[in-house]
Design a protein around this motif. Structure first.
Motif, PDB file in Angstrom:
ATOM      1  N   SER A   1       0.826  -1.202   0.000  1.00 56.29           N
ATOM      2  CA  SER A   1       0.000   0.000   0.000  1.00 56.29           C
ATOM      3  C   SER A   1       0.863   1.256   0.000  1.00 56.29           C
ATOM      4  O   SER A   1       0.589   2.215  -0.732  1.00 56.29           O
ATOM      5  CB  SER A   1      -0.927  -0.001   1.217  1.00 56.29           C
ATOM      6  OG  SER A   1      -1.663   1.200   1.304  1.00 56.29           O
ATOM      7  N   LYS A   2       1.902   1.248   0.806  1.00 57.35           N
ATOM      8  CA  LYS A   2       2.796   2.406   0.862  1.00 57.35           C
ATOM      9  C   LYS A   2       3.384   2.698  -0.519  1.00 57.35           C
ATOM     10  O   LYS A   2       3.419   3.858  -0.963  1.00 57.35           O
ATOM     11  CB  LYS A   2       3.919   2.161   1.869  1.00 57.35           C
ATOM     12  CG  LYS A   2       4.938   3.299   1.944  1.00 57.35           C
ATOM     13  CD  LYS A   2       6.048   2.992   2.946  1.00 57.35           C
ATOM     14  CE  LYS A   2       7.082   4.119   2.958  1.00 57.35           C
ATOM     15  NZ  LYS A   2       8.174   3.846   3.935  1.00 57.35           N
ATOM     16  N   LEU A   3       3.831   1.653  -1.200  1.00 60.72           N
ATOM     17  CA  LEU A   3       4.427   1.832  -2.524  1.00 60.72           C
ATOM     18  C   LEU A   3       3.409   2.367  -3.525  1.00 60.72           C
ATOM     19  O   LEU A   3       3.718   3.240  -4.347  1.00 60.72           O
ATOM     20  CB  LEU A   3       5.010   0.509  -3.010  1.00 60.72           C
ATOM     21  CG  LEU A   3       6.218  -0.027  -2.224  1.00 60.72           C
ATOM     22  CD1 LEU A   3       6.587  -1.425  -2.711  1.00 60.72           C
ATOM     23  CD2 LEU A   3       7.403   0.923  -2.345  1.00 60.72           C
TER      24      LEU A   3
ATOM     25  N   SER B   1       3.719  10.620  -6.348  1.00 61.09           N
ATOM     26  CA  SER B   1       4.869  11.046  -7.162  1.00 61.09           C
ATOM     27  C   SER B   1       4.453  11.439  -8.572  1.00 61.09           C
ATOM     28  O   SER B   1       5.172  12.172  -9.259  1.00 61.09           O
ATOM     29  CB  SER B   1       5.918   9.930  -7.219  1.00 61.09           C
ATOM     30  OG  SER B   1       5.470   8.847  -8.023  1.00 61.09           O
ATOM     31  N   GLN B   2       3.295  10.936  -9.012  1.00 65.58           N
ATOM     32  CA  GLN B   2       2.776  11.288 -10.343  1.00 65.58           C
ATOM     33  C   GLN B   2       1.975  12.585 -10.308  1.00 65.58           C
ATOM     34  O   GLN B   2       1.387  12.982 -11.317  1.00 65.58           O
ATOM     35  CB  GLN B   2       1.900  10.150 -10.864  1.00 65.58           C
ATOM     36  CG  GLN B   2       2.661   8.874 -11.158  1.00 65.58           C
ATOM     37  CD  GLN B   2       1.749   7.725 -11.560  1.00 65.58           C
ATOM     38  OE1 GLN B   2       0.539   7.902 -11.739  1.00 65.58           O
ATOM     39  NE2 GLN B   2       2.307   6.537 -11.697  1.00 65.58           N
ATOM     40  N   GLY B   3       1.943  13.224  -9.151  1.00 68.80           N
ATOM     41  CA  GLY B   3       1.229  14.486  -9.033  1.00 68.80           C
ATOM     42  C   GLY B   3      -0.233  14.346  -8.695  1.00 68.80           C
ATOM     43  O   GLY B   3      -0.982  15.332  -8.728  1.00 68.80           O
TER      44      GLY B   3
ATOM     45  N   ALA C   1       3.148   6.558   3.385  1.00 67.78           N
ATOM     46  CA  ALA C   1       3.432   7.205   2.102  1.00 67.78           C
ATOM     47  C   ALA C   1       3.134   8.700   2.149  1.00 67.78           C
ATOM     48  O   ALA C   1       3.890   9.520   1.604  1.00 67.78           O
ATOM     49  CB  ALA C   1       2.610   6.539   0.995  1.00 67.78           C
ATOM     50  N   ILE C   2       2.043   9.057   2.781  1.00 67.34           N
ATOM     51  CA  ILE C   2       1.665  10.467   2.882  1.00 67.34           C
ATOM     52  C   ILE C   2       2.737  11.247   3.647  1.00 67.34           C
ATOM     53  O   ILE C   2       3.147  12.333   3.239  1.00 67.34           O
ATOM     54  CB  ILE C   2       0.283  10.597   3.563  1.00 67.34           C
ATOM     55  CG1 ILE C   2      -0.806  10.033   2.642  1.00 67.34           C
ATOM     56  CG2 ILE C   2      -0.017  12.060   3.908  1.00 67.34           C
ATOM     57  CD1 ILE C   2      -2.147   9.797   3.339  1.00 67.34           C
TER      58      ILE C   2
END
Length: 358
Positions: free
Chosen positions: A232-234, A241-243, A263-264
């Motif tokens: 999930s983190k990935l 990262s893709q905006g 991730a956040i």
């Protein structure tokens, strides 16, 4: 201070349960064995868990074994296998348990599709079977009823957990959620597993509950996280990262919700402020995250009640009594408003350690 003390007590109790589960050095192929005397002391029970490393199923399994021991079953006669998330491994384990002469089976199926084969093996050998946590298909359950099989499912209705996730989101309010002010909630969906009935229902009903309240939603990312925190983190990190900047991340379970929080934070955003996250299970770490404001809410998947009812169903079969083919339990919403109540309930509801060391 009192709230924090209660939180730490719950965290310690549940963390101990998890550590106890790990301390036996369980491997996927080898059974856990090991008691107490009573009328059930000579009765063998075989248990298969879809993946023994799953945090929620560790809590469930520990509580199940403890409760069985408290009812007089010998720990030496409770054999637990982890199925490595593999249907073929699980089927071979069921066959081995039958060959070892178990008197009852408790199975957490890898997928609903494997249930028919497991049912046939159990029924053909006259062994009562209780499915837990992952519900077989409606067609399979109808077969049990039509043929009078000694087979039942114990668990919660996953549709309810999805509805409760949606309600937790709605409780936040559109003004709070809609960070960019466009009147639409942009979100990521992190699903459990492709063939899993619970994952499908949680995904469908969480979103439909929000939309049915008149809130417009836009899905920016919908990926399968396989119930796993790291995956999930990935996935969430890649989306960021893709905006893609969601206002909400809906996860089918807490492990993935915790991964989303990871991730956040790594993206220099603030969970619970820039992006809201909801999960399902009420793992101890999630309870702490709700206290800290990192997770907006979760849905308590009552492993204590479910494991006790599964064991009770086994005892009913062993005593020659029948069961309903579906034994249901209710989920409970958990947010900052009631997290203290839920923590106290968990702390007071378990069966104790029961000498459990698996």
């Amino acid at each position: 201070m009192k709230k924090k003390l209660v939180c730490y007590m719950v965290m310690a109790a549940l963390a101990f349960s998890l550590l106890v589960g790990c301390s036996s050095q369980v491997v996927e192929e080898k059974p856990q064995e090991a008691v107490t005397l009573s009328s059930y002391s000579g009765t063998k029970v075989g248990v298969c868990i879809y993946q023994i490393s799953d945090n929620f199923m560790t809590l469930f399994n520990n509580e199940l074994v403890n409760y069985l021991v408290s009812k007089g079953f010998s720990k030496n006669n409770i054999i637990v296998y982890g199925s490595a998330n593999s249907e073929s491994i699980q089927l071979s384990q069921v066959e081995k348990l039958i060959d070892e002469g178990v008197d009852a089976l408790i199975i957490n199926p890898v997928n609903s599709s494997v249930a028919r084969a497991i049912t046939d093996k159990a029924v053909s050998n006259g062994i009562p079977l209780v499915y837990i946590n992952r519900e077989p298909s409606g067609e399979e359950e109808l077969r049990w009823e039509n043929y009078g099989f000694d087979v039942t499912y114990v668990g919660c209705d996953a549709r309810q957990s999805g509805i409760y996730q949606g309600e937790l989101v709605l409780d936040l309010g559109l003004d709070e959620l809609d960070k960019n002010g466009d009147g639409v909630i942009q979100y990521f969906m992190i699903e459990g597993a492709p063939e899993n009935v619970d994952a499908g229902y949680r995904t469908m009903y969480s979103v439909s509950t929000i939309k049915n309240a008149g809130v417009e939603m836009e899905c920016l990312l919908d990926e399968v996280g396989n119930w796993d925190r790291v995956t999930s983190k990935l996935l969430v990190r890649e989306g960021l990262s893709q905006g893609l900047i969601p206002e909400l991340v809906i996860c089918n379970n807490d492990a993935m919700a915790l991964g989303a929080v990871d991730a956040i934070k790594s993206g220099k955003l603030v969970p619970g402020k820039d992006i809201y996250v909801v999960g399902v299970d009420a793992l101890p770490e999630t309870i702490a995250a709700i206290e800290d404001g990192d997770i907006a809410g979760t849905v308590f998947n009552d492993y204590i009640l479910q494991s006790h009812r599964a064991a009770d169903a086994v005892m009913n079969y062993l005593q020659g009594n029948g069961n309903e083919h579906y034994v249901g339990c209710d989920y409970k919403k958990v947010s900052a408003k009631n997290v203290q109540v839920i923590m106290k309930m968990i702390l007071n509801s378990g069966s104790g350690d029961g000498g459990q060391d698996n």
